[in-house]
Design an enzyme around this catalytic site. Structure first.
Site, PDB file in Angstrom:
ATOM      1  N   SER A 106       0.936  -1.176  -0.028  1.00  0.00           N
ATOM      2  CA  SER A 106      -0.087   0.024  -0.163  1.00  0.00           C
ATOM      3  C   SER A 106       0.907   1.282   0.126  1.00  0.00           C
ATOM      4  O   SER A 106       1.796   1.283   0.530  1.00  0.00           O
ATOM      5  CB  SER A 106      -0.854  -0.158   1.142  1.00  0.00           C
ATOM      6  OG  SER A 106      -1.374   1.316   1.390  1.00  0.00           O
ATOM      7  N   GLN A 127       0.821  -0.220  -4.637  1.00  0.00           N
ATOM      8  CA  GLN A 127      -0.432   0.534  -5.067  1.00  0.00           C
ATOM      9  C   GLN A 127      -0.370   2.046  -4.739  1.00  0.00           C
ATOM     10  O   GLN A 127       0.421   2.368  -3.591  1.00  0.00           O
ATOM     11  CB  GLN A 127      -1.526  -0.271  -3.953  1.00  0.00           C
ATOM     12  CG  GLN A 127      -2.697   0.540  -3.792  1.00  0.00           C
ATOM     13  CD  GLN A 127      -2.978   1.544  -2.708  1.00  0.00           C
ATOM     14  OE1 GLN A 127      -2.388   1.455  -1.801  1.00  0.00           O
ATOM     15  NE2 GLN A 127      -3.692   2.686  -3.084  1.00  0.00           N
ATOM     16  N   TYR A 129      -1.859   5.590  -4.529  1.00  0.00           N
ATOM     17  CA  TYR A 129      -3.161   6.663  -4.121  1.00  0.00           C
ATOM     18  C   TYR A 129      -2.496   7.936  -4.514  1.00  0.00           C
ATOM     19  O   TYR A 129      -1.507   8.204  -4.465  1.00  0.00           O
ATOM     20  CB  TYR A 129      -3.254   6.843  -2.659  1.00  0.00           C
ATOM     21  CG  TYR A 129      -4.109   5.834  -1.962  1.00  0.00           C
ATOM     22  CD1 TYR A 129      -5.575   5.497  -2.350  1.00  0.00           C
ATOM     23  CD2 TYR A 129      -3.948   5.185  -0.748  1.00  0.00           C
ATOM     24  CE1 TYR A 129      -6.380   4.646  -1.829  1.00  0.00           C
ATOM     25  CE2 TYR A 129      -4.727   4.350   0.134  1.00  0.00           C
ATOM     26  CZ  TYR A 129      -5.794   4.059  -0.538  1.00  0.00           C
ATOM     27  OH  TYR A 129      -6.756   3.060   0.068  1.00  0.00           O
ATOM     28  N   THR A 155      -5.407   3.066  -7.081  1.00  0.00           N
ATOM     29  CA  THR A 155      -6.530   2.918  -6.389  1.00  0.00           C
ATOM     30  C   THR A 155      -7.277   4.007  -6.483  1.00  0.00           C
ATOM     31  O   THR A 155      -6.922   5.230  -6.470  1.00  0.00           O
ATOM     32  CB  THR A 155      -6.623   2.533  -4.938  1.00  0.00           C
ATOM     33  OG1 THR A 155      -5.873   1.420  -4.711  1.00  0.00           O
ATOM     34  CG2 THR A 155      -7.892   2.474  -4.126  1.00  0.00           C
ATOM     35  N   LYS A 251      -7.963  -0.185  -9.508  1.00  0.00           N
ATOM     36  CA  LYS A 251      -8.676  -1.041  -8.209  1.00  0.00           C
ATOM     37  C   LYS A 251      -9.696   0.014  -7.921  1.00  0.00           C
ATOM     38  O   LYS A 251      -9.475   1.412  -7.458  1.00  0.00           O
ATOM     39  CB  LYS A 251      -7.546  -0.901  -7.255  1.00  0.00           C
ATOM     40  CG  LYS A 251      -8.182  -1.821  -5.976  1.00  0.00           C
ATOM     41  CD  LYS A 251      -7.118  -2.211  -4.949  1.00  0.00           C
ATOM     42  CE  LYS A 251      -7.678  -2.746  -3.916  1.00  0.00           C
ATOM     43  NZ  LYS A 251      -8.162  -1.778  -2.765  1.00  0.00           N
ATOM     44  N   HIS A 275     -13.606  -1.723  -2.057  1.00  0.00           N
ATOM     45  CA  HIS A 275     -12.765  -1.334  -0.899  1.00  0.00           C
ATOM     46  C   HIS A 275     -13.289  -2.014   0.276  1.00  0.00           C
ATOM     47  O   HIS A 275     -12.883  -1.770   1.207  1.00  0.00           O
ATOM     48  CB  HIS A 275     -12.771   0.019  -0.898  1.00  0.00           C
ATOM     49  CG  HIS A 275     -11.411   0.652  -0.572  1.00  0.00           C
ATOM     50  ND1 HIS A 275     -10.634   1.395  -1.257  1.00  0.00           N
ATOM     51  CD2 HIS A 275     -10.814   0.571   0.863  1.00  0.00           C
ATOM     52  CE1 HIS A 275      -9.514   1.615  -0.582  1.00  0.00           C
ATOM     53  NE2 HIS A 275      -9.493   1.293   0.468  1.00  0.00           N
ATOM     54  N   ARG A 278     -15.746  -0.084   2.758  1.00  0.00           N
ATOM     55  CA  ARG A 278     -15.060   0.838   3.587  1.00  0.00           C
ATOM     56  C   ARG A 278     -15.183   2.124   2.943  1.00  0.00           C
ATOM     57  O   ARG A 278     -14.768   3.353   3.636  1.00  0.00           O
ATOM     58  CB  ARG A 278     -13.382   0.726   3.804  1.00  0.00           C
ATOM     59  CG  ARG A 278     -13.375  -0.580   4.526  1.00  0.00           C
ATOM     60  CD  ARG A 278     -11.834  -0.977   4.170  1.00  0.00           C
ATOM     61  NE  ARG A 278     -10.643  -0.138   5.106  1.00  0.00           N
ATOM     62  CZ  ARG A 278     -10.763  -0.499   6.410  1.00  0.00           C
ATOM     63  NH1 ARG A 278     -11.102  -1.332   7.068  1.00  0.00           N
ATOM     64  NH2 ARG A 278      -9.576   0.121   7.127  1.00  0.00           N
TER      65      ARG A 278
HETATM   66  C1  LIG Z   1      -7.314  -2.276   6.932  1.00  0.00           C
HETATM   67  C2  LIG Z   1      -7.370  -2.092   5.559  1.00  0.00           C
HETATM   68  C3  LIG Z   1      -6.775  -1.252   4.962  1.00  0.00           C
HETATM   69  C4  LIG Z   1      -6.836  -0.956   3.688  1.00  0.00           C
HETATM   70  N1  LIG Z   1      -5.688  -0.344   3.132  1.00  0.00           N
HETATM   71  C5  LIG Z   1      -5.804   0.029   1.641  1.00  0.00           C
HETATM   72  C6  LIG Z   1      -4.874   0.635   0.924  1.00  0.00           C
HETATM   73  O1  LIG Z   1      -4.106   1.230   1.580  1.00  0.00           O
HETATM   74  N2  LIG Z   1      -5.026   0.734  -0.496  1.00  0.00           N
HETATM   75  C7  LIG Z   1      -6.123   0.106  -1.161  1.00  0.00           C
HETATM   76  O2  LIG Z   1      -6.034   0.250  -2.176  1.00  0.00           O
HETATM   77  N3  LIG Z   1      -6.923  -0.495  -0.567  1.00  0.00           N
HETATM   78  C8  LIG Z   1      -6.758  -0.897   0.708  1.00  0.00           C
HETATM   79  N4  LIG Z   1      -7.828  -1.457   1.551  1.00  0.00           N
HETATM   80  C9  LIG Z   1      -8.683  -2.307   0.580  1.00  0.00           C
HETATM   81  C10 LIG Z   1      -8.208  -3.672   0.358  1.00  0.00           C
HETATM   82  O3  LIG Z   1      -7.408  -3.526  -0.732  1.00  0.00           O
HETATM   83  C11 LIG Z   1      -9.396  -4.499  -0.288  1.00  0.00           C
HETATM   84  O4  LIG Z   1      -9.915  -3.742  -1.481  1.00  0.00           O
HETATM   85  C12 LIG Z   1     -10.475  -4.942   0.625  1.00  0.00           C
HETATM   86  O5  LIG Z   1      -9.801  -5.195   2.005  1.00  0.00           O
HETATM   87  C13 LIG Z   1     -11.373  -6.101   0.310  1.00  0.00           C
HETATM   88  O6  LIG Z   1     -12.154  -6.259   1.232  1.00  0.00           O
HETATM   89  P1  LIG Z   1     -12.177  -7.560   2.348  1.00  0.00           P
HETATM   90  O7  LIG Z   1     -11.080  -7.085   3.318  1.00  0.00           O
HETATM   91  O8  LIG Z   1     -13.397  -7.855   2.640  1.00  0.00           O
HETATM   92  O9  LIG Z   1     -11.484  -8.865   1.357  1.00  0.00           O
HETATM   93  C14 LIG Z   1      -7.737  -1.792   2.979  1.00  0.00           C
HETATM   94  C15 LIG Z   1      -8.493  -2.566   3.543  1.00  0.00           C
HETATM   95  C16 LIG Z   1      -8.517  -2.689   4.929  1.00  0.00           C
HETATM   96  C17 LIG Z   1      -9.353  -3.837   5.580  1.00  0.00           C
END
Ligand SMILES: Cc1cc2nc3c(=O)[nH]c(=O)nc-3n(C[C@H](O)[C@H](O)[C@H](O)COP(=O)(O)O)c2cc1C
Length: 376
Positions: A106, A127, A129, A155, A251, A275, A278
């Site tokens: 990340s 990845q 941002y 992303t 993404k 995501h 989230r």
């Molecule tokens: C704690 C956490 C931090 C994340 N940080 C990033 C990130 O820095 N960059 C990003 O593209 N996605 C981030 N994501 C999204 C994940 O890459 C992914 O899309 C997501 O966790 C998928 O859903 P799942 O956890 O239910 O499998 C994050 C997810 C979580 C749970």
């Protein structure tokens, strides 16, 4: 705690981590309806049981973007992983490498790209941002390229952070957050020593490198809000396409028209993703959005997917819905928090085993043959 299956790692992580970190991983946007829908949507995908088809020899290997993978699974970008385990990004990358699958670092990782690549001994996916300071993007791309990175996950579903109320409740953000986090750390001594003390420096490695000063961890959520850029547009993709020679994987696509645009603007692949619930509360589950997107662009773009995947069976379900590869998020973050590299390695072993069983029972000898014909 005894770990018997992949889902046990969630409870193990809950016991190990201070609540502000567990809830940061576990939580989603708003009332978390999309978060729940991701898992419910996958659970309701039925696979077709087939028998007597001689599946004694199974092949799980596949190729993505010219890279050979032991199975179509990728560790996705999970920010702050170095707070869940000591130098957590390094540990997760090593587990991925040992399992023969890619690891995605990340932008907002604790360990920097160079630290992870040096420890891992091989390039990883990166990845990106977009921050308001666009100089950062230019610098990050150049730096990643110089370190041998060839897969960029861009992303695009975070022009602003989603409303994550659990973070304010838990002390990740909000009033007296610093004091609350300290108090939680004191009550989780094994984490406090292993990660809190011995896992330092706690910094956003990729960003501090550029800014030459520690970035963002005291008020991480506030920092995200202040630095993420709502003005990002397809022009940014066009610009990256011009300067980045490697593969670009966009993404955060959840709509077929956006997927077509991704192809038009030169992406090599997309990740169908909300995501992990989230960002946009109320967005469709990935299981629901994926088939139409795979139909629209699957013959021209490599379609990957994530959100809600917790098991090997879920991986197979995503493949059956049209994905060529599946990213894990929380599933491995819980394992990392619970048992570091060994936990992620064990989780990946369990996922592979489950995939083998599901392939056997659906009568599919080769993972590349998993498609809608295995849906019941
Ligand atoms: C704690 C956490 C931090 C994340 N940080 C990033 C990130 O820095 N960059 C990003 O593209 N996605 C981030 N994501 C999204 C994940 O890459 C992914 O899309 C997501 O966790 C998928 O859903 P799942 O956890 O239910 O499998 C994050 C997810 C979580 C749970």
């Amino acid at each position: 705690m005894i770990i018997s299956g992949p889902s046990d790692y969630r409870e193990a992580a809950r016991r190990k981590l201070p609540p502000f970190l567990f809830d940061y991983i576990d939580g989603g946007a708003g009332d978390e309806a999309t978060l729940r829908a991701n898992q419910d949507g996958l659970a309701s995908v039925n696979l077709k049981q087939r028998v007597l088809r001689d599946v004694a020899s199974l092949s799980l290997g596949t190729e993505l973007f010219g890279e050979r993978l032991a199975m179509p699974v990728i560790l996705g970008p999970v920010g702050l992983s170095g707070m869940y385990a000591r130098r957590g990004e390094v540990q997760a990358a090593r587990a991925a490498r040992a399992a023969g699958i890619p690891y995605t670092l990340s932008t907002v990782s604790v360990c920097s790209l160079e630290e992870v690549i040096a420890a891992n001994g091989a390039p990883i996916w990166f990845q990106l941002y977009v921050l308001k300071d666009r100089g950062f993007m230019r610098d990050a791309l150049r730096h990643a390229e110089a370190l041998g990175v060839t897969k960029l996950v861009f992303t695009v579903d975070m022009p602003a952070p989603g409303p994550r109320y659990r973070d304010a409740r838990s002390g990740m953000s909000g009033r007296f957050a610093g004091a609350r986090r300290l108090w939680q750390a004191v009550r989780h001594p094994s984490w406090a020593v292993d990660v809190g003390l011995l896992g330092r420096p706690h910094d956003l490695g990729n960003i501090s490198r550029y800014r030459a000063k520690p970035a963002g961890l005291n008020d991480y959520i506030g920092w995200l809000g202040a630095n993420f850029d709502p003005s990002i547009s397809w022009a940014d993709v066009e610009w990256i396409r011009d300067v980045w020679k490697g593969k670009i994987i966009i993404k955060g696509i959840l709509d077929a028209n956006d997927a077509r645009d991704a192809q038009r603007f030169g992406a090599d692949g997309i990740v169908v993703s909300n995501h992990g619930g989230r960002q946009l509360e109320g967005a469709s589950s990935t299981a629901r959005a994926l088939p139409a997107i795979a139909d629209a662009v699957g013959d021209r773009l490599t379609v990957l997917a994530d959100s809600g995947v917790r098991s090997g069976t879920d991986v197979l379900r995503m493949l059956a819905l049209g994905a060529k590869g599946v990213l894990l998020g929380r599933a491995y973050a819980y394992a990392l928090a619970s048992a570091g590299q060994a936990g992620v390695a064990r989780l990946l072993g369990m996922i592979e085993k489950e995939m083998r069983v599901a392939m056997t029972l659906t009568g599919t000898a080769s993972i590349d043959r998993v498609d809608r014909t295995v849906l019941a």
